[in-house]
Write a protein that holds these residues in place. Structure first.
Motif, PDB file in Angstrom:
ATOM      1  N   ASN A   1      28.077  58.236  19.891  1.00 46.51           N
ATOM      2  CA  ASN A   1      28.175  59.528  20.563  1.00 46.51           C
ATOM      3  C   ASN A   1      26.774  60.045  20.848  1.00 46.51           C
ATOM      4  O   ASN A   1      25.784  59.526  20.327  1.00 46.51           O
TER       5      ASN A   1
ATOM      6  N   CYS B   1      26.390  63.573  20.719  1.00 46.97           N
ATOM      7  CA  CYS B   1      26.422  64.982  20.327  1.00 46.97           C
ATOM      8  C   CYS B   1      26.130  65.242  18.858  1.00 46.97           C
ATOM      9  O   CYS B   1      25.573  66.296  18.529  1.00 46.97           O
TER      10      CYS B   1
ATOM     11  N   LEU C   1      27.030  68.999  14.209  1.00 51.50           N
ATOM     12  CA  LEU C   1      26.688  69.327  15.590  1.00 51.50           C
ATOM     13  C   LEU C   1      25.871  70.609  15.591  1.00 51.50           C
ATOM     14  O   LEU C   1      26.258  71.591  14.960  1.00 51.50           O
TER      15      LEU C   1
ATOM     16  N   ILE D   1      24.441  73.543  18.040  1.00 48.06           N
ATOM     17  CA  ILE D   1      24.634  74.114  19.374  1.00 48.06           C
ATOM     18  C   ILE D   1      23.537  75.140  19.622  1.00 48.06           C
ATOM     19  O   ILE D   1      23.424  76.127  18.893  1.00 48.06           O
TER      20      ILE D   1
ATOM     21  N   ASP E   1      25.908  73.188  25.573  1.00 49.04           N
ATOM     22  CA  ASP E   1      25.972  72.110  24.587  1.00 49.04           C
ATOM     23  C   ASP E   1      27.418  71.759  24.242  1.00 49.04           C
ATOM     24  O   ASP E   1      27.698  70.661  23.761  1.00 49.04           O
ATOM     25  N   ILE E   2      28.338  72.673  24.485  1.00 52.41           N
ATOM     26  CA  ILE E   2      29.756  72.352  24.328  1.00 52.41           C
ATOM     27  C   ILE E   2      30.202  71.758  25.660  1.00 52.41           C
ATOM     28  O   ILE E   2      30.689  72.449  26.550  1.00 52.41           O
TER      29      ILE E   2
ATOM     30  N   VAL F   1      31.770  66.892  23.549  1.00 53.79           N
ATOM     31  CA  VAL F   1      32.012  67.742  22.387  1.00 53.79           C
ATOM     32  C   VAL F   1      33.464  68.221  22.386  1.00 53.79           C
ATOM     33  O   VAL F   1      34.118  68.251  21.329  1.00 53.79           O
TER      34      VAL F   1
ATOM     35  N   TYR G   1      35.841  65.788  20.737  1.00 52.14           N
ATOM     36  CA  TYR G   1      35.809  65.842  19.275  1.00 52.14           C
ATOM     37  C   TYR G   1      36.409  67.149  18.753  1.00 52.14           C
ATOM     38  O   TYR G   1      37.064  67.159  17.700  1.00 52.14           O
TER      39      TYR G   1
END
Length: 137
Positions: free
Chosen positions: A94, A96, A113, A115, A120-121, A125, A128
């Motif tokens: 991944n 992220c 994670l 952020i 970033d989301i 992401v 997941y």
């Protein structure tokens, strides 16, 4: 479902260890930057697009859950939030997660994670996030 007779929280496990709501969400958000608070609520809003969620402030973190808790905000920094998703396997392929660690005494792997920005989301992401949500239903 078991309901704590002191705080009325519901749990899947009878006599589940918990903090009996001795913390409020405001305890965690107090003194945080507007940016950090915005990131937290953006994460919650993204989860609400997946399904119904409940926010559970604990002694040391903010848990997000449905039937069970499936994601944890473990730090609200000056300009970021740190989120952990526990999964039964390590998802190493991944872009992220900045750290994946086995949970001692468990068969879970915590996926960390960080952020910094709402962007970033992203789609990766969200995949997941949905997996974690499905684990909590």
């Amino acid at each position: 479902m078991w309901t704590c007779p002191l705080c009325n929280q519901q749990f899947v496990n009878t006599n589940q260890v918990h903090s009996c709501q001795d913390k409020q969400l405001s305890d965690f958000l107090s003194g945080k930057s507007a940016h950090t608070i915005e990131l937290f609520y953006h994460l919650v809003d993204e989860y609400r697009q997946i399904g119904e969620v409940k926010i559970h402030p604990t002694k040391s973190m903010i848990a997000i859950g449905a039937r069970t808790r499936f994601a944890y905000v473990i730090q609200l920094g000056k300009n970021f939030i740190d989120v952990v998703f526990p999964f039964k396997q390590a998802y190493n392929d991944n872009l992220c997660f900045n750290k994946i660690k086995p949970v001692p005494g468990s068969d879970d792997f915590n996926h960390h994670l960080r952020i910094y920005l709402k962007e970033d989301i992203n789609d990766e992401v969200r995949v997941y996030m949905k997996m974690a949500y499905d684990n909590g239903r």
